[in-house]
Design a protein around this motif. Structure first.
Motif, PDB file in Angstrom:
ATOM      1  N   GLU A  14      -4.999   4.169   3.592  1.00 44.17           N
ATOM      2  CA  GLU A  14      -5.798   3.423   2.585  1.00 44.17           C
ATOM      3  C   GLU A  14      -5.848   2.019   3.493  1.00 44.17           C
ATOM      4  O   GLU A  14      -6.767   1.331   3.339  1.00 44.17           O
ATOM      5  CB  GLU A  14      -5.225   3.186   1.226  1.00 44.17           C
ATOM      6  N   MET A  15      -4.696   1.611   4.213  1.00 38.14           N
ATOM      7  CA  MET A  15      -4.746   0.353   4.763  1.00 38.14           C
ATOM      8  C   MET A  15      -5.814   0.301   6.025  1.00 38.14           C
ATOM      9  O   MET A  15      -5.917  -0.785   6.489  1.00 38.14           O
ATOM     10  CB  MET A  15      -3.171   0.311   5.064  1.00 38.14           C
ATOM     11  N   SER A  28       0.810  -1.282   0.020  1.00 34.42           N
ATOM     12  CA  SER A  28       0.190   0.129   0.069  1.00 34.42           C
ATOM     13  C   SER A  28       0.984   1.134  -0.085  1.00 34.42           C
ATOM     14  O   SER A  28       0.715   1.989  -0.683  1.00 34.42           O
ATOM     15  CB  SER A  28      -0.812  -0.365   1.398  1.00 34.42           C
ATOM     16  N   GLY A  70      -0.836   5.742   1.489  1.00 34.44           N
ATOM     17  CA  GLY A  70      -0.816   4.434   1.654  1.00 34.44           C
ATOM     18  C   GLY A  70      -1.032   3.843   3.159  1.00 34.44           C
ATOM     19  O   GLY A  70      -1.695   2.918   3.423  1.00 34.44           O
TER      20      GLY A  70
END
Length: 329
Positions: free
Chosen positions: A282-283, A270, A279
């Motif tokens: 988004e995780m 990510s 990243g």
């Protein structure tokens, strides 16, 4: 050997379904590492792609380690879908897929996704436009029909094969059902039994265990299975199914340390894809799923959601292993 065009997928391929806000490149990466044979992007709006909308364009990102991978498009305008097929083909996926199955209101109520099940002639014309606009194999994902009174997927299968699609995935529910009730695979089996049908037919819906995968393979005779929601927080389901099909025995479930390692790999992908800030952000939606079933996990989940860097999150994941692993005697 199941083939889509010249793409060889093995004797009984397992496909990762396209899922909005789930099947992005990082999630596809961990699914590939855990046995997925063919994967698709999140569905991409043809209108967004034509407007060069950033979110739609970013969904075109594919990587060599994912192959074979397909780009899935949806839209309501025939000409726009043809143009978007040309755009998507330029990023060199292995195939183009058309979404005629998405049931959500903001897609279907705009005349796209499953809405096309109410207008088969338009569906055929749209599919033909996409087929003519690309040199790549074109596949379709759809549902049984719009509602109980219009289960027209057998007609859809014949007509779309006739104008050039090279594989069909069918979710065993109508649009009206959304994701409620049980998926009905009997019509999927009838498509496969039709002597006119020569393209691969993949079944989708409710496969969430190795036992069910084998049962549905044997009962319904499909060429492969597409798996969606059961992969979320559980990407190793592909290898579990393959092991069970080969040996008749179930794999030992992944240990907590193994679950943490896959989650860490997902986080690394990510950050590599979206950078150290986006990243990490988004995780955040994935932690609950990776650690489903752990009692008293909420404080760790909150810390993971609030974490701001890989180093911080990596430390918390190590704490999770230490806190929740069974002691070794």
């Amino acid at each position: 050997m199941v083939k889509i065009g010249n793409i060889e997928l093995g004797d009984f391929p397992l496909l990762l379904a396209p899922m909005e806000d789930v099947s992005d490149p990082p999630f596809r990466a961990v699914c590939k590492e855990n046995g997925a044979d063919l994967m698709y992007t999140e569905f991409i709006s043809s209108e967004g792609l034509i407007r060069d909308a950033a979110k739609s364009v970013q969904k075109l990102d594919i990587f060599e380690y994912e192959r074979p991978v397909g780009i899935q498009l949806f839209g309501s305008d025939i000409e726009t879908m043809g143009s978007c097929s040309e755009i998507a083909s330029k990023v060199n996926p292995d195939l183009i897929d058309i979404n005629y199955g998405c049931p959500v209101k903001n897609v279907a109520c705009r005349g796209a996704g499953a809405a096309l099940l109410q207008d088969i002639p338009k569906m055929v014309k749209m599919t033909e436009a996409v087929v003519k606009s690309t040199h790549l194999p074109v596949t379709v994902k759809t549902r049984l029909g719009w509602d109980e009174s219009t289960k027209n997927v057998q007609e859809v299968a014949e007509r779309l094969q006739d104008i050039g699609i090279q594989a069909l995935s069918v979710h065993g529910r109508t649009r009206v059902q959304m994701y409620k009730g049980s998926a009905d695979w009997t019509l999927i089996a009838k498509i496969k039994d039709n002597p006119r049908i020569t393209i691969p037919i993949f079944g989708n819906g409710d496969v969430d265990t190795p036992e069910k995968a084998v049962e549905y393979r044997d009962r319904f005779g499909v060429d492969g299975i597409m798996i969606g929601r059961a992969t979320i927080g559980n990407p190793w389901i592909f290898n579990e199914i393959k092991h069970y099909m080969k040996t008749g025995e179930k794999l030992t479930p992944p240990t907590l340390a193994e679950r943490v390692e896959v989650c860490r790999r997902h986080l690394e992908f990510s950050i590599r894809w979206k950078g150290p800030v986006a990243g990490v952000f988004e995780m955040r939606r994935h932690y609950t799923n990776y650690f489903r079933g752990l009692e008293n996990f909420k404080p760790f989940r909150m810390r993971l959601v609030e974490g701001m860097s890989f180093e911080e999150l990596d430390g918390i994941l190590n704490e999770v292993v230490h806190e929740f692993s069974e002691p070794v005697c």
